[in-house]
Scaffold this active site. Structure first.
Site, PDB file in Angstrom:
ATOM      1  N   GLY A  44       0.825  -1.195   0.000  1.00 39.14           N
ATOM      2  CA  GLY A  44       0.000   0.000   0.000  1.00 39.14           C
ATOM      3  C   GLY A  44       0.860   1.245   0.000  1.00 39.14           C
ATOM      4  N   GLN A  49       2.906   9.932   1.204  1.00 40.48           N
ATOM      5  CA  GLN A  49       4.191   9.224   1.152  1.00 40.48           C
ATOM      6  C   GLN A  49       4.989   9.546  -0.104  1.00 40.48           C
ATOM      7  OE1 GLN A  49       2.360   5.157   2.151  1.00 40.48           O
ATOM      8  NE2 GLN A  49       4.368   5.093   3.144  1.00 40.48           N
ATOM      9  N   CYS A  88       6.212  -0.083   7.105  1.00 38.08           N
ATOM     10  CA  CYS A  88       5.794   1.087   6.327  1.00 38.08           C
ATOM     11  C   CYS A  88       6.961   1.538   5.478  1.00 38.08           C
ATOM     12  CB  CYS A  88       5.373   2.205   7.288  1.00 38.08           C
ATOM     13  SG  CYS A  88       4.811   3.688   6.445  1.00 38.08           S
ATOM     14  N   LEU A  89       6.690   1.838   4.210  1.00 36.60           N
ATOM     15  CA  LEU A  89       7.764   2.277   3.310  1.00 36.60           C
ATOM     16  C   LEU A  89       8.349   3.612   3.755  1.00 36.60           C
ATOM     17  CD1 LEU A  89       6.174   1.264  -0.115  1.00 36.60           C
ATOM     18  CD2 LEU A  89       7.970   0.061   1.152  1.00 36.60           C
ATOM     19  N   HIS A 130      -4.180   0.980   7.616  1.00 35.83           N
ATOM     20  CA  HIS A 130      -2.830   1.557   7.699  1.00 35.83           C
ATOM     21  C   HIS A 130      -2.717   2.774   6.771  1.00 35.83           C
ATOM     22  CE1 HIS A 130       1.730   1.206   7.870  1.00 35.83           C
ATOM     23  NE2 HIS A 130       1.535   1.979   6.823  1.00 35.83           N
ATOM     24  N   GLU A 131      -3.184   2.617   5.524  1.00 39.35           N
ATOM     25  CA  GLU A 131      -3.066   3.703   4.546  1.00 39.35           C
ATOM     26  C   GLU A 131      -3.993   4.869   4.895  1.00 39.35           C
ATOM     27  OE1 GLU A 131      -0.576   3.589   2.663  1.00 39.35           O
ATOM     28  OE2 GLU A 131      -0.193   1.476   3.065  1.00 39.35           O
ATOM     29  N   HIS A 134      -2.464   7.322   7.188  1.00 36.98           N
ATOM     30  CA  HIS A 134      -1.509   8.254   6.554  1.00 36.98           C
ATOM     31  C   HIS A 134      -2.204   9.568   6.154  1.00 36.98           C
ATOM     32  CE1 HIS A 134       2.343   6.238   6.207  1.00 36.98           C
ATOM     33  NE2 HIS A 134       1.791   5.140   5.735  1.00 36.98           N
TER      34      HIS A 134
HETATM   35 NI    NI Z   1       2.754   3.264   5.701  1.00 39.21          NI
END
Ligand code: NI
Length: 166
Positions: A44, A49, A88-89, A130-131, A134
């Site tokens: 995701g 991000q 998480c990226l 999770h997304e 953000h």
């Molecule tokens: Ni993340």
């Protein structure tokens, strides 16, 4: 390919604003996000991000399911929760169990502005939550206890320092 913003950058802490225009620029950005997500081997990716403070994210699961969620609202959560190891990226290299509802109902728009409702469970429900966080400036480490969060962030700092030295 887009650069993925890392923890410490202000844009990851912003409350993002709604998408109002569903044009070619949005479609091109979504395409670039899918490529970036695939290259990073993630499931995701949310707009902040990649430095865009707008309310949308994409999901790309190992089973091939790909879906974009524009202006999403999570309208229902299951009472049942489960722990799942998240990463998480934007906080690369560290992982921790996070407890969240196991199922959600999400209302959103697709890339053309068409509204849809999705009942999600399993990995899809997890990634959506999770997304979605953000878009409100929340990272998975914020969902941990104070102690766990500090430990995870210390591990992240340590990993990053040794990476820079190489
Ligand atoms: Ni993340």
């Amino acid at each position: 390919m887009l650069d993925i913003v890392k923890i410490g950058d202000e844009v990851l802490r912003e409350k993002c604003t709604p998408v109002t225009v569903f044009d070619d620029a949005l479609h091109i950005l979504l395409e670039a996000m899918y490529e970036t997500l695939e290259a990073a081997d993630g499931v995701g990716l949310a707009a902040p991000q990649v430095g865009v403070d707008k309310r949308f994210f994409i999901v790309s699961l190992p089973d091939g399911t790909k879906r974009e969620f524009i202006n999403p609202e999570i309208t229902g959560f299951s009472v049942e929760t489960n722990p799942y190891e998240e990463g998480c990226l934007s906080v690369p290299g560290v992982y921790h169990d996070v407890v969240r509802p196991s199922k959600v109902i999400v209302k959103a728009q697709d890339a053309n502005g068409v509204e849809f409702t999705l009942k999600a469970s399993g990995l899809m429900a997890r990634v959506i939550q999770h997304e979605y966080d953000h878009l409100d400036g929340v990272l998975f480490v914020d969902r941990l206890s104070e102690e766990e969060r500090k430990k995870t962030l210390r591990a992240y700092e340590k990993k990053n320092r040794s990476k820079r030295r190489k």
